[in-house]
Structures are given as C-alpha cells and as structure tokens.
Write an enzyme that holds these catalytic residues in place. Sequence first.
Site, PDB file in Angstrom:
ATOM      1  N   SER A   1       5.777   3.382  -0.622  1.00 41.00           N
ATOM      2  CA  SER A   1       4.375   3.678  -0.324  1.00 41.00           C
ATOM      3  C   SER A   1       3.705   4.212  -1.581  1.00 41.00           C
ATOM      4  O   SER A   1       4.348   4.894  -2.397  1.00 41.00           O
ATOM      5  CB  SER A   1       4.263   4.720   0.787  1.00 41.00           C
TER       6      SER A   1
ATOM      7  N   TYR B   1       6.286  12.811   3.944  1.00 41.47           N
ATOM      8  CA  TYR B   1       6.402  11.351   3.946  1.00 41.47           C
ATOM      9  C   TYR B   1       6.393  10.838   2.506  1.00 41.47           C
ATOM     10  O   TYR B   1       7.196   9.958   2.144  1.00 41.47           O
ATOM     11  CB  TYR B   1       5.246  10.746   4.737  1.00 41.47           C
TER      12      TYR B   1
END
Length: 247
Positions: free
Chosen positions: A142, A156
């Site tokens: 990501s 995250y």
Amino acid sequence: MSGLLVVTGASAGIGAATAQLAAMSGWGRVVVHYGRDAEGAHETAAAVEAMGAEAHVLQTDIGAPKQVEKLFARVAALKPGRLGLVNNAGIVAPPAGIAELTPDRVARLFRVNVLGAVEVARQAVALMRSWDRGGGIVNVSSAAARLGSANQYIDYAACKGAIDSFTLGLADELAPEGIRVNAIRPGLIETGIHAKGGQPDRLEQIGHTPPLGRPGRAEECAEAILWLLSERASYVTRTILDVAGGR
C-alpha cells in the site's frame, strides 16, 4: 494454458479484479481464495469462468497458519503447472491515533497482514519448488507504507512497510531459482476497503488529491499485478510498483 494463479482475498476489490482478468493474461486456472465473503468469491469465480479460465473457490482464514497449510494442500492436489501467487488478502481497522492502537488491535492486523502473508508465501514457494514448473509472486502492499497514514491507519501502514521489506528480501532469496518476487503499492483505489475501515466516504473527500486528480480502479491495480507476473516482465524482480496516481 496450464498455469495456476492463486489469488488471496479474491472475493472483492483488487483480488477479485485480478482473478477476473487473469485469463486475459494467459492463466488457465485460478484459485479464488476468500475469508468470509463466500457470495463474492463465487461471483468472482463465475466471472473467471466466463473469461475462459477454470476457477477453484477455496476458503481460509489467512491469519491461521494451520488453515493456510490446508489451503495449499488442496492447491497441491491440483494438476501441477507454473504457479503464480497474488498475496493480496488483508484487513484494516477504523481510523485511530496512537493512543487507540491497543495491543489487541495491532496484533490482529499483523496476524493477517504480515504473519499471514509470510505464511502464504512460504507455502507457495514450497509448492513451486515441489512442482518445479516455475512461478512468481506479487505482494499487495500500500502507498500507506511510505506515507505513514498519520492519525488514521499507522498500524496498517506499518504492516505494509513490513510487506515491502519482505518483498525485497524474498526476491533476493528466490532470484537464483528463477522465481521473481515483486509488489504493488496501491493508492486511493475504489474498493470496499474504505467502508471496512470506517470511512465509506473517504474517496469523496480526498479522491481528487492525487496528481492524476482521481482515485484509481481495482482493474488498474490488477493490470499491474498481471504484468509483473507475466513474461513481459521477465527481467523485473525486487521491484515495488506504485499504482497511486502519482500520490
């Protein structure tokens, strides 16, 4: 078209788009993995078969190592062929600052997003070696890994930072065997992950902020993944490709 592509987290979003487009990139068989969304997985499988490939729907909790082992035992029972892995399954939690990053929350994210992803790769590599038909891996990271996601998803982001490092090290380890390992870093992509993370309107608020002026589509990530797995990228390994509209 004897190649077998395993896509984890293929019931929706980037995983589903990748599985559905796999036949166009030469994959004759696709393992459609899901965790909870059986309906979404079967919809993906139907789309895979409509594109001319063979679909196998398999359920597993990626955060449970014994279940991952059983998943790959079922994959191993299929006809051997070139094996590809799209290591995509992952979870997100609602936005939070450091004070709210409890050990339970952080452990839950790392259990799936890091420990689970590493175990999936470990099992896949063992099968690639056993079959000896070649293969490749694309990990789905990501843009959060390099942006940090302050006040929102820093746990995250930390998970995805670990995936970036894992990609580099695994690529170095497997290169002598001809197994290429790469990753993509999606940015703001139109998928259900934003709602799962407690921000269903996130793209309405910031989707215009990348230099390209819009959020990306899951299919755009899928195209990047499938290119990295293809022979068109035969000299590409140890590479992390941003699919983030310049963000």
